[in-house]
Enzyme design. Sequence first.
Site, PDB file in Angstrom:
ATOM      1  N   GLY A   1       0.839  -1.191   0.000  1.00  0.00           N
ATOM      2  CA  GLY A   1       0.000   0.000   0.000  1.00  0.00           C
ATOM      3  C   GLY A   1       0.873   1.240   0.000  1.00  0.00           C
ATOM      4  O   GLY A   1       2.071   1.172   0.326  1.00  0.00           O
TER       5      GLY A   1
ATOM      6  N   GLN B   1       2.564   9.981   1.952  1.00  0.00           N
ATOM      7  CA  GLN B   1       3.932   9.454   2.050  1.00  0.00           C
ATOM      8  C   GLN B   1       4.838   9.957   0.925  1.00  0.00           C
ATOM      9  O   GLN B   1       6.057   9.901   1.041  1.00  0.00           O
ATOM     10  CB  GLN B   1       3.908   7.921   2.024  1.00  0.00           C
ATOM     11  CG  GLN B   1       3.247   7.300   3.240  1.00  0.00           C
ATOM     12  CD  GLN B   1       3.172   5.802   3.135  1.00  0.00           C
ATOM     13  OE1 GLN B   1       2.258   5.274   2.519  1.00  0.00           O
ATOM     14  NE2 GLN B   1       4.142   5.107   3.698  1.00  0.00           N
TER      15      GLN B   1
ATOM     16  N   CYS C   1       6.187   0.006   7.936  1.00  0.00           N
ATOM     17  CA  CYS C   1       5.745   1.177   7.169  1.00  0.00           C
ATOM     18  C   CYS C   1       6.905   1.641   6.302  1.00  0.00           C
ATOM     19  O   CYS C   1       8.046   1.716   6.777  1.00  0.00           O
ATOM     20  CB  CYS C   1       5.326   2.285   8.134  1.00  0.00           C
ATOM     21  SG  CYS C   1       4.826   3.811   7.311  1.00  0.00           S
ATOM     22  N   LEU C   2       6.603   1.991   5.054  1.00  0.00           N
ATOM     23  CA  LEU C   2       7.663   2.455   4.147  1.00  0.00           C
ATOM     24  C   LEU C   2       8.226   3.805   4.612  1.00  0.00           C
ATOM     25  O   LEU C   2       9.305   4.196   4.188  1.00  0.00           O
ATOM     26  CB  LEU C   2       7.116   2.576   2.724  1.00  0.00           C
ATOM     27  CG  LEU C   2       6.589   1.269   2.096  1.00  0.00           C
ATOM     28  CD1 LEU C   2       6.015   1.541   0.708  1.00  0.00           C
ATOM     29  CD2 LEU C   2       7.672   0.203   2.029  1.00  0.00           C
TER      30      LEU C   2
ATOM     31  N   HIS D   1      -4.301   1.230   7.721  1.00  0.00           N
ATOM     32  CA  HIS D   1      -2.964   1.849   7.767  1.00  0.00           C
ATOM     33  C   HIS D   1      -2.916   3.054   6.810  1.00  0.00           C
ATOM     34  O   HIS D   1      -2.390   4.114   7.170  1.00  0.00           O
ATOM     35  CB  HIS D   1      -1.934   0.777   7.378  1.00  0.00           C
ATOM     36  CG  HIS D   1      -0.510   1.187   7.420  1.00  0.00           C
ATOM     37  ND1 HIS D   1       0.370   0.733   8.373  1.00  0.00           N
ATOM     38  CD2 HIS D   1       0.214   2.015   6.618  1.00  0.00           C
ATOM     39  CE1 HIS D   1       1.563   1.260   8.149  1.00  0.00           C
ATOM     40  NE2 HIS D   1       1.491   2.040   7.093  1.00  0.00           N
ATOM     41  N   GLU D   2      -3.481   2.891   5.609  1.00  0.00           N
ATOM     42  CA  GLU D   2      -3.402   3.986   4.616  1.00  0.00           C
ATOM     43  C   GLU D   2      -4.331   5.146   4.999  1.00  0.00           C
ATOM     44  O   GLU D   2      -3.969   6.314   4.824  1.00  0.00           O
ATOM     45  CB  GLU D   2      -3.739   3.472   3.208  1.00  0.00           C
ATOM     46  CG  GLU D   2      -2.855   2.333   2.700  1.00  0.00           C
ATOM     47  CD  GLU D   2      -1.369   2.562   2.860  1.00  0.00           C
ATOM     48  OE1 GLU D   2      -0.937   3.730   2.900  1.00  0.00           O
ATOM     49  OE2 GLU D   2      -0.620   1.570   2.980  1.00  0.00           O
TER      50      GLU D   2
ATOM     51  N   HIS E   1      -2.576   7.217   7.429  1.00  0.00           N
ATOM     52  CA  HIS E   1      -1.615   8.143   6.795  1.00  0.00           C
ATOM     53  C   HIS E   1      -2.322   9.408   6.308  1.00  0.00           C
ATOM     54  O   HIS E   1      -1.809  10.523   6.477  1.00  0.00           O
ATOM     55  CB  HIS E   1      -0.938   7.485   5.584  1.00  0.00           C
ATOM     56  CG  HIS E   1       0.272   6.661   5.908  1.00  0.00           C
ATOM     57  ND1 HIS E   1       1.363   7.180   6.584  1.00  0.00           N
ATOM     58  CD2 HIS E   1       0.596   5.371   5.631  1.00  0.00           C
ATOM     59  CE1 HIS E   1       2.293   6.227   6.705  1.00  0.00           C
ATOM     60  NE2 HIS E   1       1.854   5.120   6.146  1.00  0.00           N
TER      61      HIS E   1
HETATM   62  O1  K1U Z   1       1.806   2.485   3.812  1.00  0.00           O
HETATM   63  C1  K1U Z   1       2.874   1.870   3.894  1.00  0.00           C
HETATM   64  O2  K1U Z   1       3.818   2.271   4.561  1.00  0.00           O
HETATM   65  C2  K1U Z   1       2.976   0.556   3.175  1.00  0.00           C
HETATM   66  C3  K1U Z   1       2.755  -0.582   4.153  1.00  0.00           C
HETATM   67  C4  K1U Z   1       1.261  -0.763   4.391  1.00  0.00           C
HETATM   68  C5  K1U Z   1       0.916  -1.917   5.261  1.00  0.00           C
HETATM   69  C6  K1U Z   1       0.086  -2.873   4.780  1.00  0.00           C
HETATM   70  C7  K1U Z   1      -0.285  -3.939   5.564  1.00  0.00           C
HETATM   71  C8  K1U Z   1       0.210  -4.069   6.839  1.00  0.00           C
HETATM   72  C9  K1U Z   1       1.036  -3.081   7.326  1.00  0.00           C
HETATM   73  C10 K1U Z   1       1.410  -2.012   6.537  1.00  0.00           C
HETATM   74  C11 K1U Z   1       3.380  -1.809   3.568  1.00  0.00           C
HETATM   75  O3  K1U Z   1       3.095  -2.221   2.481  1.00  0.00           O
HETATM   76  S1  K1U Z   1       4.573  -2.526   4.521  1.00  0.00           S
HETATM   77  C12 K1U Z   1       4.077  -4.201   4.548  1.00  0.00           C
HETATM   78  C13 K1U Z   1       4.466  -5.066   3.457  1.00  0.00           C
HETATM   79  O4  K1U Z   1       5.275  -4.733   2.625  1.00  0.00           O
HETATM   80  C14 K1U Z   1       3.833  -6.398   3.422  1.00  0.00           C
HETATM   81  C15 K1U Z   1       2.943  -6.744   4.421  1.00  0.00           C
HETATM   82  C16 K1U Z   1       2.327  -7.989   4.388  1.00  0.00           C
HETATM   83  C17 K1U Z   1       2.617  -8.877   3.381  1.00  0.00           C
HETATM   84  C18 K1U Z   1       3.535  -8.516   2.395  1.00  0.00           C
HETATM   85  C19 K1U Z   1       4.154  -7.275   2.417  1.00  0.00           C
HETATM   86 ZN    ZN Z   2       2.897   3.336   6.234  1.00  0.00          ZN
END
Ligand code: K1U
Ligand code: ZN
Length: 166
Positions: A46, A51, A91-92, A133-134, A137
Amino acid sequence: MALLPILKYPDPRLRIKAQPVTHVDDALRRSVEDMYETMYASKGVGLAGTQVNIHLRIFTMDVSASGNERICVLNPEILHQEGVLYESEGCLSVLNAYDKVKRAQKVHMRGMDLDGKPIELKAEGLMAVCIQHEVDHLNGMLFIDHLSRLKQDRIRKKTEKNQPRD
Ligand code: K1U
Ligand code: ZN
């Protein structure tokens, strides 16, 4: 298409509350293409406009195993949520920090697609967590805001050590 720089905690711009999208034009569509490219390149599932310093209520998401099921939501609103889930989140925008956050297990949301048409989504599990989560943000919130003050302080100190001020 272009890769966009991702704002990193504790950048104060991550605290800006995003504004509603009032019209969809080619410039917005190009920004969304850039958000997808940035999200995939960063291995995220996401990405919120906030961000990448776009303070409009937009997020992109792809939680599929194939990595080929794009969802972009403009002006998302969570209408209903139920159940409880504790999953580890990252989180990115917050490097090297992962912790369990209490989230709803299911969400029902509505918003608009890139054609300006209303959309509704019922999500559970990873997709439901990603939506929450989004939307956080877009409201200027980070997942670490859901953690104890002690954990937040540890993450802030670790981040400051890794990103010394110039
Ligand atoms: O918004 C962001 O920082 C992106 C973040 C969003 C997120 C989605 C779900 C759970 C936590 C955070 C990410 O994409 S980081 C997680 C990620 O890369 C990932 C999570 C689960 C499975 C595979 C990848
Ligand atoms: Zn995030």
